[in-house]
Motif scaffolding. Sequence first.
Motif, PDB file in Angstrom:
ATOM      1  N   MET A 189       0.039  14.355 -16.016  1.00 56.84           N
ATOM      2  CA  MET A 189      -0.674  13.105 -15.734  1.00 56.84           C
ATOM      3  C   MET A 189      -0.850  12.973 -14.224  1.00 56.84           C
ATOM      4  O   MET A 189       0.110  13.113 -13.459  1.00 56.84           O
ATOM      5  N   HIS A 190      -2.094  12.723 -13.804  1.00 56.22           N
ATOM      6  CA  HIS A 190      -2.391  12.559 -12.377  1.00 56.22           C
ATOM      7  C   HIS A 190      -3.806  12.022 -12.241  1.00 56.22           C
ATOM      8  O   HIS A 190      -4.566  11.937 -13.221  1.00 56.22           O
ATOM      9  N   ASP A 191      -4.159  11.665 -11.013  1.00 53.95           N
ATOM     10  CA  ASP A 191      -5.508  11.166 -10.734  1.00 53.95           C
ATOM     11  C   ASP A 191      -6.237  12.052  -9.719  1.00 53.95           C
ATOM     12  O   ASP A 191      -7.130  11.580  -9.001  1.00 53.95           O
ATOM     13  N   LYS A 249       1.483   4.740 -14.369  1.00 52.86           N
ATOM     14  CA  LYS A 249       0.741   5.642 -13.486  1.00 52.86           C
ATOM     15  C   LYS A 249       1.700   6.615 -12.816  1.00 52.86           C
ATOM     16  O   LYS A 249       2.796   6.233 -12.401  1.00 52.86           O
ATOM     17  N   VAL A 250       1.291   7.855 -12.711  1.00 53.31           N
ATOM     18  CA  VAL A 250       2.111   8.857 -12.041  1.00 53.31           C
ATOM     19  C   VAL A 250       1.676   8.972 -10.586  1.00 53.31           C
ATOM     20  O   VAL A 250       0.502   9.241 -10.301  1.00 53.31           O
ATOM     21  N   LYS A 251       2.620   8.757  -9.690  1.00 52.58           N
ATOM     22  CA  LYS A 251       2.351   8.877  -8.259  1.00 52.58           C
ATOM     23  C   LYS A 251       2.826  10.240  -7.792  1.00 52.58           C
ATOM     24  O   LYS A 251       4.002  10.593  -7.911  1.00 52.58           O
ATOM     25  N   LEU A 252       1.902  11.030  -7.251  1.00 52.24           N
ATOM     26  CA  LEU A 252       2.210  12.378  -6.784  1.00 52.24           C
ATOM     27  C   LEU A 252       2.615  12.352  -5.319  1.00 52.24           C
ATOM     28  O   LEU A 252       2.427  11.346  -4.626  1.00 52.24           O
ATOM     29  N   SER A 268     -21.497  12.592 -20.838  1.00 49.14           N
ATOM     30  CA  SER A 268     -21.062  11.400 -20.098  1.00 49.14           C
ATOM     31  C   SER A 268     -19.628  11.035 -20.475  1.00 49.14           C
ATOM     32  O   SER A 268     -19.152  11.350 -21.567  1.00 49.14           O
ATOM     33  N   LEU A 269     -18.945  10.368 -19.550  1.00 46.77           N
ATOM     34  CA  LEU A 269     -17.569   9.966 -19.799  1.00 46.77           C
ATOM     35  C   LEU A 269     -17.531   8.628 -20.515  1.00 46.77           C
ATOM     36  O   LEU A 269     -18.220   7.673 -20.130  1.00 46.77           O
ATOM     37  N   GLY A 270     -16.692   8.574 -21.544  1.00 47.49           N
ATOM     38  CA  GLY A 270     -16.460   7.322 -22.249  1.00 47.49           C
ATOM     39  C   GLY A 270     -15.205   6.647 -21.740  1.00 47.49           C
ATOM     40  O   GLY A 270     -14.813   6.805 -20.580  1.00 47.49           O
ATOM     41  N   GLY A 271     -14.536   5.920 -22.609  1.00 44.49           N
ATOM     42  CA  GLY A 271     -13.368   5.159 -22.193  1.00 44.49           C
ATOM     43  C   GLY A 271     -12.090   5.970 -22.210  1.00 44.49           C
ATOM     44  O   GLY A 271     -12.048   7.135 -22.619  1.00 44.49           O
ATOM     45  N   PHE A 272     -11.025   5.310 -21.746  1.00 43.09           N
ATOM     46  CA  PHE A 272      -9.680   5.890 -21.742  1.00 43.09           C
ATOM     47  C   PHE A 272      -9.285   6.249 -23.167  1.00 43.09           C
ATOM     48  O   PHE A 272      -9.477   5.470 -24.099  1.00 43.09           O
ATOM     49  N   ASN A 273      -8.714   7.439 -23.340  1.00 37.85           N
ATOM     50  CA  ASN A 273      -8.477   7.996 -24.675  1.00 37.85           C
ATOM     51  C   ASN A 273      -7.041   7.787 -25.161  1.00 37.85           C
ATOM     52  O   ASN A 273      -6.564   8.522 -26.014  1.00 37.85           O
ATOM     53  N   ASN A 274      -6.367   6.811 -24.589  1.00 35.89           N
ATOM     54  CA  ASN A 274      -5.033   6.423 -25.059  1.00 35.89           C
ATOM     55  C   ASN A 274      -4.024   7.572 -25.055  1.00 35.89           C
ATOM     56  O   ASN A 274      -3.360   7.867 -26.051  1.00 35.89           O
ATOM     57  N   ILE A 275      -3.965   8.217 -23.896  1.00 37.85           N
ATOM     58  CA  ILE A 275      -2.928   9.217 -23.635  1.00 37.85           C
ATOM     59  C   ILE A 275      -2.027   8.622 -22.560  1.00 37.85           C
ATOM     60  O   ILE A 275      -2.480   8.338 -21.447  1.00 37.85           O
ATOM     61  N   GLU A 276      -0.779   8.415 -22.888  1.00 35.80           N
ATOM     62  CA  GLU A 276       0.117   7.688 -21.987  1.00 35.80           C
ATOM     63  C   GLU A 276       1.329   8.525 -21.604  1.00 35.80           C
ATOM     64  O   GLU A 276       1.858   9.272 -22.440  1.00 35.80           O
ATOM     65  N   CYS A 277       1.733   8.375 -20.360  1.00 35.71           N
ATOM     66  CA  CYS A 277       2.960   9.003 -19.878  1.00 35.71           C
ATOM     67  C   CYS A 277       4.079   7.973 -19.971  1.00 35.71           C
ATOM     68  O   CYS A 277       3.999   6.901 -19.347  1.00 35.71           O
ATOM     69  N   ILE A 278       5.121   8.284 -20.751  1.00 39.57           N
ATOM     70  CA  ILE A 278       6.200   7.311 -20.925  1.00 39.57           C
ATOM     71  C   ILE A 278       7.425   7.630 -20.077  1.00 39.57           C
ATOM     72  O   ILE A 278       8.287   6.776 -19.878  1.00 39.57           O
ATOM     73  N   SER A 279       7.511   8.872 -19.548  1.00 42.00           N
ATOM     74  CA  SER A 279       8.634   9.195 -18.654  1.00 42.00           C
ATOM     75  C   SER A 279       8.355  10.500 -17.922  1.00 42.00           C
ATOM     76  O   SER A 279       7.513  11.300 -18.336  1.00 42.00           O
ATOM     77  N   LEU A 280       9.074  10.690 -16.823  1.00 44.05           N
ATOM     78  CA  LEU A 280       9.034  11.934 -16.066  1.00 44.05           C
ATOM     79  C   LEU A 280      10.409  12.579 -16.102  1.00 44.05           C
ATOM     80  O   LEU A 280      11.433  11.882 -16.054  1.00 44.05           O
ATOM     81  N   ASN A 328     -11.068  13.571 -14.677  1.00 48.83           N
ATOM     82  CA  ASN A 328     -10.692  13.781 -16.065  1.00 48.83           C
ATOM     83  C   ASN A 328      -9.704  14.935 -16.166  1.00 48.83           C
ATOM     84  O   ASN A 328      -9.724  15.869 -15.346  1.00 48.83           O
ATOM     85  N   THR A 329      -8.851  14.854 -17.163  1.00 52.26           N
ATOM     86  CA  THR A 329      -7.927  15.933 -17.509  1.00 52.26           C
ATOM     87  C   THR A 329      -8.138  16.262 -18.976  1.00 52.26           C
ATOM     88  O   THR A 329      -8.241  15.358 -19.817  1.00 52.26           O
ATOM     89  N   ILE A 330      -8.210  17.559 -19.289  1.00 44.47           N
ATOM     90  CA  ILE A 330      -8.443  17.999 -20.661  1.00 44.47           C
ATOM     91  C   ILE A 330      -7.149  18.609 -21.190  1.00 44.47           C
ATOM     92  O   ILE A 330      -6.652  19.597 -20.646  1.00 44.47           O
TER      93      ILE A 330
END
Length: 620
Positions: A203-205, A74-77, A243-255, A209-211
Motif C-alpha cells: 500500500m502506497h501513494d 494510509k501508509v506513510k513511506l 478510465s479510473l473508477g472509484g476506490f476498490n475497497n482494498i484496505e491496509c489494516i496493519s504493518l 494506481n496499484t494492481i
Amino acid sequence: MDNNIYKTDIREFQFLIEEQFHEAKTLFSDQIFKGCSPEILHEILVRAKKFSYEVLGPGYQDSDREGCQLESGKVKLPSAFPEMWRRFKDEWGNISSLEGEQNTTIPPFVMQMLLEMFMGANPSFMTYGGFCLPSSTLVEKYGTDLQKDLFRDKLATSEWTSCLCLTEPQAGSDVSLVETRAAKLEDGTYLLTGEKYLISAGMHDLTENTIYFVMGRGEKSGSGTYGLSCFIVPKYWVEEDGSLGGFNNIECISLAEKMGFKGCANTHLRFGDNGPCRAYLLGNRENVGLLQFLTLMNQARISTGVYALGMASSAYYNALSYSTKRLQGKRFHESFSSTASRVNIVEHTDVQRMLLEMKSKVEGCRALIAKLTLSESLVKIYQGQEDKKDRIAHYQGLMNLLTPVVKAYISDQAWRICELAIQTCGGQGYLKDLGIEQYARDIKVLAIWEGTNYIQSQDLIRDKLGLGNSSKLFQFYQAEIDNFLDRATDYPQFEIEFERLKTSFGHFEAALKAVQVWVKTKEMFKIPAYSTRILHMLGDITLAWLLLEAACASSDKLSQDLNDTDEEFYRSKIVSAKFFIRNELPRTKLVLDILQDQDSFCEMDASSWNSLLSNVEAVS
C-alpha cells in the motif's frame, strides 16, 4: 540525506559482457538487441551507477531509520521515496527498453546488472516497482485482449505498480490453504473477499494506481492448489475504456514490525471488507492460477538472488574500503618485534582470508546470475526459429535448473558475506554508521520470502533433478560442465583446479545416486534432511566452474600488454578462482561423506520435542 554507502565496480559487469561470456556477442548481433553495442552498454552502466550513488543510495540508511507508518488507514513511506520514485520513473521507468541515441532493448543478461545496482543501493525502495515488468509479462502471456490493453503498458512503464498477493495468515508456504474467494458477476468480473498477509510494498501513494495479482478461489473451485485462480484487482477500478473508477475497497489494516527492509511496507490487506472489491480473472480462466503465477514467482526468485548480491557486494566493498584505512596491530610474524610498524588490517592474513571469501563469492554469484540471464536472453533471440529448438530447450532447461540455486544459494551466501564484512570491520562493523549491519538485517529475509530456501531445495531435488534419476535438466547442465572441462588442456597452469572441479562434480553425481537409492528403497523421507546441502553442493560447483572460467579468460588477457590496473584486475580473478576451489569447494566431499553415512540421518518424534519444551516452560 547525503550519505551514500553503496559501492560497486562496473568493471566487473564489463568483464562478464565482453570477456567471460562470449555467447553475449550473439545477443548484440541479433535484431532484437541491435542497439546494444559495448559503447552504449557502458554508457547505460555508468548512468545506473551514478543514479545508484546519487539518488538511491543516499536514502538507504534514512529509510531504515524512518520506516513506514500506518496512519488512519494510509501508509506513510520514508520521506525521500516520493521524489526518488519520480526520478526513477522518469529515468528508468521502462528498464527493458531505454531511450537514448537510439531505442535500446536491454537483454535480461544486462538488465540484471542494472537491477543489481538499484537493488543493492536501496532495496526497500525497489520493492515498490519490483513487480512492474514481471507482472506486465504475466498479463502479456496470459491476459485477455482487454486485460492487455488496460494493464500491460501501464505496468511495463511503471506508471502503475503491482503487488503479488499470495500469503495469508494461515497460508504461508502451504498455498493449498488459501481461502480468498471470488464470486462471478453477470458482466464477467468478480467480487473478491479475503485477506492477504505480509504483502511487500502492499500500500502506497507513489503512483495513481496499484494492481494486485491475487491468488484466490472461484465459486466452483475446490480445495488444494488445483483450485486456485489468479485475479487482477486494481486499487482503483479500471473501466473497460481505461478510465479510473472509484476506490476498490482494498484496505491496509496493519504493518509488520520487522528485523530489516524497514522502508518496505509489509502489509496486512483486506479485500471487500467494507464494500465491493471487483476483480478481473486473469485470462478468464479459473483453477490455473498457480501455473500462471509461476511466471511471476520464477522471476521473483531470480530477483531475490539479485537483491542479495547487490547488498552483499556493497558490504564486501565497504569492508574492503575500511580494511585499507584502519591501522591496527603488527603482522603476525612480527608480533614480538619492537621495531615493526603497525599496518592497515588489510595486511593481516586472516582479514585477507575473509576478504577473499567475500570477493570470490560475490564474483561467483554475479557470474551465476549472468549465466542464467544469458540463457534467458538466448531463448528470446532463438524463439520461433524451427532449427533452434534444441538450443531453446537447452537454455530454457539451464534457466529452470539454476533458478532455485540463484534464489537459495545466493541469499544464503549473502548472509555469510555480510557476517564476514562485519567481522572484518570489527566493532565499527557492528555499529550503524558504517551501514554493514543494515545489509545483514535486510538480507536475512531473502532466505525466507518467495518460497523458503528449503522449498527451493525441494524444487531442485524433486522437480528439476528428478529425484536423482538423470533428468533432462541435469543433462543440459552436465553438457555445459563437460564442455568446460574439455578445455583443461588449454590451461595447464590450472591443471589442479580443473581436476578438483571434475572431482567435485563426481561427488554431486554420487549424491544424486544416493537420492535415487533412497527412492528405490522407499526411504524418500530421508531426502529433506539433505536437500539443502545438495543444493549448496550444486551452488559450490557452479561457482567453482564460473570462477575458473573467469580465471581462464583473465589468463588469456595477461598474455597481452596491459597497464598496471588491468593487470591487477585479471590477476585478482585468478586468485578468486584458486581461493574458492581450494578453500570452499572441498565441502562437496564432506557433504557426500555425510550422505553416505547411514547413521548421519537423525530425527526425533514430536513427543520428544514436546517433552524438552515442557522442561523449558516449567517454572519449577
